[in-house]
Design a protein around this motif. Structure first.
Motif, PDB file in Angstrom:
ATOM      1  N   TRP A  10       0.828  -1.207   0.000  1.00 38.40           N
ATOM      2  CA  TRP A  10       0.000   0.000   0.000  1.00 38.40           C
ATOM      3  C   TRP A  10       0.860   1.253   0.000  1.00 38.40           C
ATOM      4  CZ3 TRP A  10      -5.173   0.045  -0.786  1.00 38.40           C
ATOM      5  CH2 TRP A  10      -5.865  -1.177  -0.642  1.00 38.40           C
ATOM      6  N   ASP A  11       1.983   1.236   0.706  1.00 43.55           N
ATOM      7  CA  ASP A  11       2.859   2.405   0.709  1.00 43.55           C
ATOM      8  C   ASP A  11       3.414   2.690  -0.682  1.00 43.55           C
ATOM      9  OD1 ASP A  11       2.467   2.870   3.376  1.00 43.55           O
ATOM     10  OD2 ASP A  11       4.336   1.926   4.038  1.00 43.55           O
ATOM     11  N   THR A  12       3.729   1.629  -1.436  1.00 41.50           N
ATOM     12  CA  THR A  12       4.236   1.835  -2.785  1.00 41.50           C
ATOM     13  C   THR A  12       3.185   2.495  -3.659  1.00 41.50           C
ATOM     14  OG1 THR A  12       5.671  -0.108  -2.599  1.00 41.50           O
ATOM     15  CG2 THR A  12       5.222   0.714  -4.817  1.00 41.50           C
ATOM     16  N   LEU A  13       1.944   2.029  -3.551  1.00 43.58           N
ATOM     17  CA  LEU A  13       0.867   2.650  -4.310  1.00 43.58           C
ATOM     18  C   LEU A  13       0.808   4.146  -4.018  1.00 43.58           C
ATOM     19  CD1 LEU A  13      -1.724   2.795  -5.985  1.00 43.58           C
ATOM     20  CD2 LEU A  13      -2.970   1.868  -4.012  1.00 43.58           C
ATOM     21  N   ARG A  14       0.880   4.501  -2.751  1.00 44.48           N
ATOM     22  CA  ARG A  14       0.796   5.921  -2.363  1.00 44.48           C
ATOM     23  C   ARG A  14       1.984   6.713  -2.902  1.00 44.48           C
ATOM     24  NH1 ARG A  14      -0.616   6.873   3.601  1.00 44.48           N
ATOM     25  NH2 ARG A  14      -2.647   7.467   2.747  1.00 44.48           N
ATOM     26  N   TRP A  15       3.192   6.189  -2.735  1.00 49.17           N
ATOM     27  CA  TRP A  15       4.371   6.969  -3.119  1.00 49.17           C
ATOM     28  C   TRP A  15       4.616   6.940  -4.619  1.00 49.17           C
ATOM     29  CZ3 TRP A  15       5.563  10.560  -0.027  1.00 49.17           C
ATOM     30  CH2 TRP A  15       5.340  10.402   1.343  1.00 49.17           C
ATOM     31  N   ASN A  16       4.123   5.944  -5.310  1.00 43.69           N
ATOM     32  CA  ASN A  16       4.185   5.996  -6.780  1.00 43.69           C
ATOM     33  C   ASN A  16       3.378   7.179  -7.318  1.00 43.69           C
ATOM     34  OD1 ASN A  16       4.406   2.480  -7.887  1.00 43.69           O
ATOM     35  ND2 ASN A  16       5.948   3.908  -7.161  1.00 43.69           N
ATOM     36  N   ILE A  17       2.266   7.503  -6.658  1.00 48.07           N
ATOM     37  CA  ILE A  17       1.483   8.673  -7.078  1.00 48.07           C
ATOM     38  C   ILE A  17       2.352   9.920  -7.006  1.00 48.07           C
ATOM     39  CG2 ILE A  17      -0.480  10.151  -6.517  1.00 48.07           C
ATOM     40  CD1 ILE A  17      -1.887   7.614  -5.459  1.00 48.07           C
ATOM     41  N   ARG A  18       3.045  10.102  -5.872  1.00 54.01           N
ATOM     42  CA  ARG A  18       3.922  11.267  -5.721  1.00 54.01           C
ATOM     43  C   ARG A  18       5.037  11.264  -6.761  1.00 54.01           C
ATOM     44  NH1 ARG A  18       0.543  10.375  -1.260  1.00 54.01           N
ATOM     45  NH2 ARG A  18       0.850  11.902   0.379  1.00 54.01           N
ATOM     46  N   MET A  19       5.599  10.100  -7.026  1.00 52.49           N
ATOM     47  CA  MET A  19       6.683  10.023  -8.012  1.00 52.49           C
ATOM     48  C   MET A  19       6.183  10.428  -9.394  1.00 52.49           C
ATOM     49  SD  MET A  19       9.158   6.792  -8.788  1.00 52.49           S
ATOM     50  CE  MET A  19      10.659   6.970  -9.753  1.00 52.49           C
ATOM     51  N   GLY A  20       4.990   9.966  -9.753  1.00 51.25           N
ATOM     52  CA  GLY A  20       4.431  10.328 -11.046  1.00 51.25           C
ATOM     53  C   GLY A  20       4.164  11.812 -11.162  1.00 51.25           C
TER      54      GLY A  20
END
Length: 379
Positions: free
Chosen positions: A84-94
């Motif tokens: 779940w953390d990856t999902l959240r931080w991938n948004i920020r990276m994008g």
């Protein structure tokens, strides 16, 4: 004979800063060679495709590259890990990549490495991924499992719905791609990009805009079936994309987040072009069009220009493209929509339907110039 190139593991793996490469006859230090190598490799891949099929646009993907790589390829966040953390931080990276000029980006839905995503995480990641320019499931799991829509039978329905929503949104997304290429406007962007006068739009959050017309409130927490989202000041109202329910701007709103769909909101005055079909056999080349219109509650005017071409060749460089501009004017009692087509590309459709939010009771007038409009059942 290769249709597309995917350059992976193409980071220049020499980490001795004292080293150098041959350059172009004059040695250059490794710190300059690293980004240049990936840039030139990706450029060569694109140019090879164009030599093979000179009348078709090239499609290239790269994992590495410096500023300028957006001229040649699409990219993604690399080998992410399920969680779940990856999902959240991938948004920020994008969002960060989009603000840095690399608007054509995405993430491996469900996580490339790590554990197999459970059904809920796969659903939520697919729903969020449908609003990335690059939308793909790609994985390597130690046990041999593969992230795919049918990984969990109980997730298949919501995953299918998210994929179908993505296909229906392609007319809108294609226009966003055109605007990004022509004017540098990112496709996914933080709230402050469109609402810079609202201080709260600068706060860290999980929400983002998909173009100027769709507010995406992804669910990045397990078990969540209702979400609170701050709706920036600017539009006279925000409408729920699914139900048409209106929310006031400049305050928090509680929105439903059932497992079956992602929360989406639309600013008043927005016009979202989608395909007008429930037949998904044609997928990307579906020719029908529908305009989802969200009128302001009072006196207002807005417009959206849908960009159209054949999606394959370079005829647009010779003017073989078309704009369909939809103008919306409202009062407290009336809604007026006008469609005007310009350009030399022959549209594969001659009419488009218009859908208003459920409960809209104002008098509607439709006018067409080169394209006829028809009011469809409100929902």
């Amino acid at each position: 004979g290769i249709d597309a190139g995917w350059n992976d593991n193409n980071e220049y793996g020499i980490w001795d800063d004292a080293g150098s490469s041959a350059g172009f006859g004059i040695p250059i230090p490794i710190r300059r060679s690293r980004p240049l190598q990936a840039l030139l490799m990706t450029r060569a891949t694109m140019e090879a495709q164009l030599r093979h099929r000179a009348d078709e646009r090239a499609y290239t993907v790269t994992r590495a590259g410096p500023p300028g790589i957006q001229r040649y390829a699409q990219t993604w966040s690399g080998d992410n890990t399920t969680g779940w953390d990856t999902l959240r931080w991938n948004i920020r990276m994008g969002l960060g990549m989009s603000l840095s000029g690399m608007f054509n980006t995405g993430h491996d839905v469900g996580g490339f490495a790590g554990p197999v995503p459970d059904a809920e995480l796969l659903i939520r990641w697919t729903q969020c991924g449908a609003f990335s320019p690059r939308f793909i499931m790609n994985s390597w799991k130690a046990g041999g499992e593969t992230n795919c829509p049918w990984l969990h039978p109980e997730a298949l329905g919501p995953v299918r719905d998210a994929i179908r929503l993505r296909y229906r949104l392609l007319p809108y997304l294609y226009t966003l791609y055109h605007d990004a290429a022509q004017h540098g406007a990112p496709i996914v962007r933080p709230l402050f990009y469109d609402f810079e006068a609202d201080e709260r739009a600068y706060a860290d959050c999980d929400d983002f805009m998909f173009g100027a017309g769709l507010f995406v409130a992804p669910v990045v927490t397990p078990g969540q079936r209702r979400r609170r989202a701050y709706l920036p000041r600017g539009p006279s109202a925000w409408n729920d994309f699914w139900t048409g329910a209106a929310h006031a701007p400049g305050r928090d709103a509680d929105v439903d987040a059932p497992l079956s769909r992602i929360p989406l909101l639309v600013p008043s005055g927005a016009i979202i072009p989608v395909t007008d079909t429930v037949d998904f056999t044609r997928l990307h080349d579906e020719p029908s069009r529908q305009f989802r219109v969200f009128p302001a509650p009072g006196v207002a005017s807005s417009a959206f220009t849908l960009y159209e071409d054949d999606g394959i060749g370079f005829g647009y460089r010779r003017g073989q493209c078309a704009d369909v501009t939809i103008t919306l004017e409202t009062t407290s009692r009336t809604i007026a929509l006008t469609a005007r087509r310009t350009g030399d590309y022959p549209l594969p459709y001659s009419r488009a339907s218009v859908v208003l939010p459920a409960g809209e009771r104002r008098r509607v007038t439709l006018r067409g110039d080169g394209l006829s409009l028809a009011l469809a059942r409100q929902r």
